[in-house]
Every structure is written in C-alpha cells, then in structure tokens.
Design a protein around this motif. Sequence first.
Motif, PDB file in Angstrom:
ATOM      1  N   ARG A  79       0.791  -1.227   0.000  1.00  0.00           N
ATOM      2  CA  ARG A  79       0.000   0.000   0.000  1.00  0.00           C
ATOM      3  C   ARG A  79       0.828   1.284   0.000  1.00  0.00           C
ATOM      4  NH1 ARG A  79      -2.251  -4.172   1.905  1.00  0.00           N
ATOM      5  NH2 ARG A  79      -4.489  -4.488   1.944  1.00  0.00           N
ATOM      6  N   CYS A  83       0.267   5.962  -1.045  1.00  0.00           N
ATOM      7  CA  CYS A  83       0.305   7.064  -0.087  1.00  0.00           C
ATOM      8  C   CYS A  83       0.934   8.292  -0.741  1.00  0.00           C
ATOM      9  CB  CYS A  83       1.119   6.666   1.143  1.00  0.00           C
ATOM     10  SG  CYS A  83       0.395   5.308   2.077  1.00  0.00           S
ATOM     11  N   ASP A 110      -6.732  -0.895   5.938  1.00  0.00           N
ATOM     12  CA  ASP A 110      -7.287  -0.173   4.788  1.00  0.00           C
ATOM     13  C   ASP A 110      -8.244   0.930   5.231  1.00  0.00           C
ATOM     14  OD1 ASP A 110      -5.870  -1.615   2.885  1.00  0.00           O
ATOM     15  OD2 ASP A 110      -7.492  -3.040   2.543  1.00  0.00           O
ATOM     16  N   ARG A 111      -9.112   0.606   6.173  1.00  0.00           N
ATOM     17  CA  ARG A 111     -10.086   1.593   6.661  1.00  0.00           C
ATOM     18  C   ARG A 111      -9.382   2.768   7.351  1.00  0.00           C
ATOM     19  NH1 ARG A 111     -12.690   1.387  11.547  1.00  0.00           N
ATOM     20  NH2 ARG A 111     -12.118  -0.797  11.768  1.00  0.00           N
ATOM     21  N   ARG A 114      -7.461   5.053   4.864  1.00  0.00           N
ATOM     22  CA  ARG A 114      -8.378   5.964   4.158  1.00  0.00           C
ATOM     23  C   ARG A 114      -8.711   7.173   5.041  1.00  0.00           C
ATOM     24  NH1 ARG A 114     -10.810   1.289   2.288  1.00  0.00           N
ATOM     25  NH2 ARG A 114     -12.367   1.335   3.931  1.00  0.00           N
ATOM     26  N   ARG A 115      -8.978   6.925   6.310  1.00  0.00           N
ATOM     27  CA  ARG A 115      -9.336   8.027   7.209  1.00  0.00           C
ATOM     28  C   ARG A 115      -8.169   8.973   7.449  1.00  0.00           C
ATOM     29  NH1 ARG A 115     -11.957   5.024  12.132  1.00  0.00           N
ATOM     30  NH2 ARG A 115     -11.613   7.015  13.132  1.00  0.00           N
ATOM     31  N   GLN A 118      -7.178  11.031   4.009  1.00  0.00           N
ATOM     32  CA  GLN A 118      -8.162  11.867   3.302  1.00  0.00           C
ATOM     33  C   GLN A 118      -7.928  13.339   3.517  1.00  0.00           C
ATOM     34  OE1 GLN A 118     -12.154  11.327   4.504  1.00  0.00           O
ATOM     35  NE2 GLN A 118     -11.729  11.327   6.640  1.00  0.00           N
TER      36      GLN A 118
END
Length: 118
Positions: A79, A83, A110-111, A114-115, A118
């Motif tokens: 991942r 970034c 993953d969750r 994302r937070r 963002q």
Amino acid sequence: MLPKRHRLRKPAEFTSVLRGGGHGGARRAGAPRLVVHGKQMDTRAGSPARVGFVVSGAVGNSVVRHRVTRRLRALMSERIGQCPAGTDLVVRATPAAAQSDSISLERDLDRLLRRVLQ
C-alpha cells in the motif's frame, strides 16, 4: 519487503509523527486492533512516503510481536505506493492484534489509512 527509503528508523521521526510535529496537520485513526498516525512531513516532489511500526510488549512475547510486525510490514509494502509523497505514517498494534488473522488486520489497516490520508 519494505524498501529502506520507505521506513521510519530514528526515534525522532516516530516522535514527530506521534506528537504532530513538522509541517501540516497530524491525523490519527483507531480501531480495536490498530491505530494509524499520519503526518505530511515533506512536501518536496520525490520525497517518498515512509512508515514505521510500534508493537509493544503488551501485544505479546517476542514471537507474537514479530509475527504481527511481519504481517503489518507485508500489508504496508503493498500500500505504500498509494500514499502521498512526503507522508510519514506510524502503525501501532494493540494487544487485540495478537489474536487477529491477516484478513482482519488488512481490513482495519485499509479503513484506517483511508481516514488518515483523506
């Protein structure tokens, strides 16, 4: 394997992300198994995203801690390219991560990414 240029290594780098030092605002997101801290550190073009891991003794003995760290490192190596450049991340495992399988860690990671991003 996570390339050397994508790793946080110095204690001051970890502290800067965890305490919110540097440029821009620090972000944090948590779940029962993981907490992810993120900070935009270097806005220059070509500066890679970097990640560090904190897996304390509360997670378990050294065998358990290293297993959790290996799982998280493998997940982040997939991942890190997504970034933003110049972003430093610290992924902290909680004691619940010791009993978690890789799929649960992956979902949480993953969750949380994302937070934070963002």
